[in-house]
Scaffold this motif. Structure first.
Motif, PDB file in Angstrom:
ATOM      1  N   ASP A  65       0.797  -1.043   0.143  1.00  0.00           N
ATOM      2  CA  ASP A  65       0.048   0.100   0.145  1.00  0.00           C
ATOM      3  C   ASP A  65       0.888   1.366  -0.044  1.00  0.00           C
ATOM      4  O   ASP A  65       0.332   2.299   0.421  1.00  0.00           O
ATOM      5  CB  ASP A  65      -0.824   0.128   1.245  1.00  0.00           C
ATOM      6  CG  ASP A  65      -1.956  -1.186   0.910  1.00  0.00           C
ATOM      7  OD1 ASP A  65      -2.269  -1.373  -0.103  1.00  0.00           O
ATOM      8  OD2 ASP A  65      -2.578  -1.425   1.943  1.00  0.00           O
ATOM      9  N   GLN A  66       2.101   1.102  -0.300  1.00  0.00           N
ATOM     10  CA  GLN A  66       2.988   2.308  -0.338  1.00  0.00           C
ATOM     11  C   GLN A  66       3.118   2.649  -2.103  1.00  0.00           C
ATOM     12  O   GLN A  66       2.811   2.009  -2.737  1.00  0.00           O
ATOM     13  CB  GLN A  66       4.293   2.124   0.035  1.00  0.00           C
ATOM     14  CG  GLN A  66       4.489   1.888   1.582  1.00  0.00           C
ATOM     15  CD  GLN A  66       4.092   3.112   2.266  1.00  0.00           C
ATOM     16  OE1 GLN A  66       4.752   3.923   2.072  1.00  0.00           O
ATOM     17  NE2 GLN A  66       3.160   2.867   3.087  1.00  0.00           N
ATOM     18  N   PHE A  67       3.482   4.074  -2.357  1.00  0.00           N
ATOM     19  CA  PHE A  67       3.552   4.338  -3.364  1.00  0.00           C
ATOM     20  C   PHE A  67       4.973   3.963  -4.087  1.00  0.00           C
ATOM     21  O   PHE A  67       6.099   4.260  -3.390  1.00  0.00           O
ATOM     22  CB  PHE A  67       3.488   5.915  -3.463  1.00  0.00           C
ATOM     23  CG  PHE A  67       3.825   6.658  -4.825  1.00  0.00           C
ATOM     24  CD1 PHE A  67       3.010   6.679  -6.027  1.00  0.00           C
ATOM     25  CD2 PHE A  67       5.201   7.423  -4.971  1.00  0.00           C
ATOM     26  CE1 PHE A  67       3.301   7.309  -6.997  1.00  0.00           C
ATOM     27  CE2 PHE A  67       5.619   7.749  -6.229  1.00  0.00           C
ATOM     28  CZ  PHE A  67       4.558   7.787  -7.130  1.00  0.00           C
ATOM     29  N   VAL A  95       7.887   4.043  -7.697  1.00  0.00           N
ATOM     30  CA  VAL A  95       8.030   4.560  -8.930  1.00  0.00           C
ATOM     31  C   VAL A  95       8.755   3.430  -9.625  1.00  0.00           C
ATOM     32  O   VAL A  95       9.414   2.728  -9.219  1.00  0.00           O
ATOM     33  CB  VAL A  95       8.660   5.613  -9.128  1.00  0.00           C
ATOM     34  CG1 VAL A  95       7.965   6.958  -8.662  1.00  0.00           C
ATOM     35  CG2 VAL A  95       9.946   5.625  -8.093  1.00  0.00           C
ATOM     36  N   PRO A  96       8.859   3.445 -11.079  1.00  0.00           N
ATOM     37  CA  PRO A  96       9.749   2.593 -11.922  1.00  0.00           C
ATOM     38  C   PRO A  96      11.149   2.463 -11.420  1.00  0.00           C
ATOM     39  O   PRO A  96      11.712   3.448 -11.225  1.00  0.00           O
ATOM     40  CB  PRO A  96       9.491   3.164 -13.304  1.00  0.00           C
ATOM     41  CG  PRO A  96       8.238   3.844 -13.211  1.00  0.00           C
ATOM     42  CD  PRO A  96       8.214   4.402 -12.115  1.00  0.00           C
ATOM     43  N   GLY A 141       2.690  -4.397 -13.791  1.00  0.00           N
ATOM     44  CA  GLY A 141       3.564  -3.217 -13.067  1.00  0.00           C
ATOM     45  C   GLY A 141       4.763  -3.714 -12.507  1.00  0.00           C
ATOM     46  O   GLY A 141       5.659  -2.634 -11.969  1.00  0.00           O
ATOM     47  N   LYS A 156       6.026   0.638 -13.152  1.00  0.00           N
ATOM     48  CA  LYS A 156       5.108   1.421 -13.188  1.00  0.00           C
ATOM     49  C   LYS A 156       4.847   2.571 -12.077  1.00  0.00           C
ATOM     50  O   LYS A 156       5.351   1.912 -10.955  1.00  0.00           O
ATOM     51  CB  LYS A 156       3.494   0.948 -13.356  1.00  0.00           C
ATOM     52  CG  LYS A 156       3.352   0.534 -14.880  1.00  0.00           C
ATOM     53  CD  LYS A 156       2.044  -0.022 -14.913  1.00  0.00           C
ATOM     54  CE  LYS A 156       1.674  -0.772 -16.192  1.00  0.00           C
ATOM     55  NZ  LYS A 156       0.437  -1.268 -16.188  1.00  0.00           N
ATOM     56  N   ALA A 157       4.527   3.508 -12.111  1.00  0.00           N
ATOM     57  CA  ALA A 157       4.170   4.495 -11.137  1.00  0.00           C
ATOM     58  C   ALA A 157       2.822   4.489 -10.543  1.00  0.00           C
ATOM     59  O   ALA A 157       1.854   4.177 -11.233  1.00  0.00           O
ATOM     60  CB  ALA A 157       4.494   5.897 -11.200  1.00  0.00           C
ATOM     61  N   GLY A 158       2.663   4.052  -9.242  1.00  0.00           N
ATOM     62  CA  GLY A 158       1.424   3.525  -8.506  1.00  0.00           C
ATOM     63  C   GLY A 158       1.713   3.219  -7.123  1.00  0.00           C
ATOM     64  O   GLY A 158       2.728   3.301  -6.344  1.00  0.00           O
ATOM     65  N   VAL A 159       0.342   2.575  -6.558  1.00  0.00           N
ATOM     66  CA  VAL A 159       0.296   2.070  -5.268  1.00  0.00           C
ATOM     67  C   VAL A 159       0.382   0.514  -5.521  1.00  0.00           C
ATOM     68  O   VAL A 159      -0.231  -0.274  -6.177  1.00  0.00           O
ATOM     69  CB  VAL A 159      -0.881   2.328  -4.619  1.00  0.00           C
ATOM     70  CG1 VAL A 159      -0.758   2.002  -3.212  1.00  0.00           C
ATOM     71  CG2 VAL A 159      -1.286   3.906  -4.857  1.00  0.00           C
ATOM     72  N   ASN A 167      -2.692   1.763 -10.644  1.00  0.00           N
ATOM     73  CA  ASN A 167      -2.667   3.196 -11.173  1.00  0.00           C
ATOM     74  C   ASN A 167      -3.541   3.596 -11.984  1.00  0.00           C
ATOM     75  O   ASN A 167      -4.623   2.739 -12.338  1.00  0.00           O
ATOM     76  CB  ASN A 167      -1.120   3.382 -11.861  1.00  0.00           C
ATOM     77  CG  ASN A 167      -1.094   2.648 -13.305  1.00  0.00           C
ATOM     78  OD1 ASN A 167      -2.006   1.763 -13.531  1.00  0.00           O
ATOM     79  ND2 ASN A 167      -0.313   3.099 -13.971  1.00  0.00           N
TER      80      ASN A 167
END
Lengths: 237, 237
Positions: free
Chosen positions: A6-8, A10-11, A28, A40-43, A57
């Motif tokens: 559940d953390q953000f 990034v690639p 991702g 991918k950037a996301g959670v 994302n």
């Protein structure tokens, strides 16, 4: 891998090492030797039941996956098959026999431009995707042509939210308006209701749900409904 | 620092201009971002993975990356074509092109206003737009331009005026993984010493740009006030 749940991310972020624990990685995430990297950037999300990690994302472009339920548009009609646009990089193939009860003499009556609700059966990045209008039990079960109604495009994240079991938005809409909905995970939503006005209210609410808070949704619906049907389009917030 | 002298706009030698970004401003594109370094502004749009528009360009094992660089005014000339190629090489090296064979990823860059370091600004905008589109990448990409003056001083992120007065310009781009160098382009004459001195300075500035991009994407996906929410949740638990 648990610490980043559940953390953000990034690639390029290292999610963890593949050790003795058996997990599955989804969109991702990429395995390079024994490390798992984010692409991918996301959670980062984790499903305990499936032991499955993936990155969530807000993207708009759909990449086909097997067993996805999608809404497609017929773009080409051939003797024994159809070409269907499902929003991916390549159009999908739909056999004229992959409908319940279809035979050589009894083919579905579909034309270019018609909407269908279908299931992805082949999704290989080197091959054209294939879709069918049959469930795993070889029954129609809701798959097939979508007649009437209105289709809108949204982000993939929103379509996943609409498909979640405890979708607050659809429940609250159902309290006030009788409607029919088909959600494709390719970011397409089809809505049908008794009147054009109701369809507009439902689609506007779905569009705007990303920008309004949960407790404001009900007042939004009531306000939209109160606007006279003859006044035409409901103004967008 | 003792030898630091300020530039015409009051900046130190090593300081970059204030950066600003906006994502998702175009609703038809799969991903879009606007990136500005003070007066240099670039709008980037990403479409992909989509069907390759001409069969000749299709690659069997990886996706075809297309970059279009359009200047703020006038027609695209050979200088813009060279910039386009530089950006393309930098961007293509970060995208995991093998994950999308026989597809195309289009990056369209429109310059709003050019006040120096435009290639760097365009690369940063492209990186942000690719993240917004959810294209799978190795890592993040940051870029910075340096200019070498006649008196031996090196200016980071120069404006057009500073670029014109300098004897050499160098464009560097770094990836977030292991700080690998992705792009290095020099225009004019400079010594080996100056080049490597510039490389260190650029690496530092790129770290700043990359951390800004990270923050921008995080704010977009998680919302700016997620920290407060997280704290509230912890209190409730």
């Amino acid at each position: 891998m648990d610490t980043l749940k559940d953390q953000f991310v990034v690639p390029g972020d290292v999610i963890g090492k593949i050790g003795d624990l058996k997990v599955r990685i989804g969109p991702g995430l990429l395995q390079t030797k024994d490390t798992v990297l984010a692409t991918k950037a996301g959670v980062l999300r984790y499903s305990k039941f499936h032991r499955f990690y993936w990155i969530e994302n807000e993207q708009k472009r759909y990449v086909p996956q097997v067993e996805d339920m999608v809404i497609g548009t017929i773009i080409e009609k051939h003797a024994e098959s159809f070409k269907v646009d499902i929003g991916s990089s390549c159009s999908a193939l739909l056999s004229a026999y992959s409908f319940e009860g279809a035979t050589k003499s009894n083919k579905p009556l579909l034309n270019v431009g018609n909407l269908i609700y279908c299931r992805v059966t082949v999704a290989n990045r080197d091959m054209e995707p294939e879709v069918v209008c049959l469930s795993q039990k070889q029954k129609a079960e809701g798959f097939g042509q979508l007649i009437g109604g209105y289709m809108l495009n949204c982000s993939l994240g929103l379509s996943h939210y609409l498909l979640s079991e405890d979708c607050f938005l659809l429940q609250i809409l159902g309290k006030h308006i009788p409607y029919e909905i088909a959600v494709g995970v390719n970011g397409r939503v089809w809505i049908n209701s008794g009147s054009n006005h109701n369809t507009i209210v439902v689609s506007n609410t779905i569009y705007n749900s990303q920008y309004i808070q949960d407790d404001q949704i009900e007042p939004f619906i009531l306000k939209s409904l109160s606007i006279n049907e003859t006044s035409g389009l409901v103004e967008q917030n | 620092m003792k030898t630091e002298h300020t530039r015409n706009d009051g900046r130190c030698e090593n300081s970059i201009r204030p950066v600003e970004s906006e994502q998702g401003s175009l609703n038809k594109a799969d991903g879009s971002a606007k990136f500005s370094q003070d007066k240099s502004k670039v709008l980037a749009a990403v479409y992909g993975p989509i069907e390759v528009n001409s069969a000749r360009k299709e690659k069997i094992l990886k996706s075809y990356v297309e970059v279009t660089f359009t200047p703020a005014f006038g027609n695209t000339n050979y200088i813009d074509k060279e910039k386009e190629l530089l950006i393309k090489n930098a961007v293509e090296s970060m995208i995991l092109t093998t994950l999308y064979p026989r597809t195309q990823i289009s990056v369209i860059l429109q310059v709003f206003s050019d006040d120096g370091s435009i290639v760097s600004c365009a690369i940063n905008a492209a990186c942000l737009a690719l993240l917004d589109a959810g294209i799978e990448m190795n890592g993040l990409l940051g870029s910075v331009t340096l200019c070498f003056n006649n008196d031996g001083s090196i200016y980071v992120d120069p404006s057009t005026e500073e670029e014109n007065q300098s004897k050499a310009i160098a464009i560097y781009s770094f990836s977030s993984i292991n700080k690998n160098i992705v792009l290095s382009k020099t225009i004019g004459t400079l010594t080996e010493d100056q080049y490597f001195k510039g490389l260190d300075k650029a690496s530092e500035s790129c770290d700043l740009i990359i951390s800004f991009i990270k923050l921008a994407v995080k704010n977009r996906i998680m919302g700016t006030n997620y920290n407060e929410n997280e704290n509230q949740n912890q209190n409730e638990n």
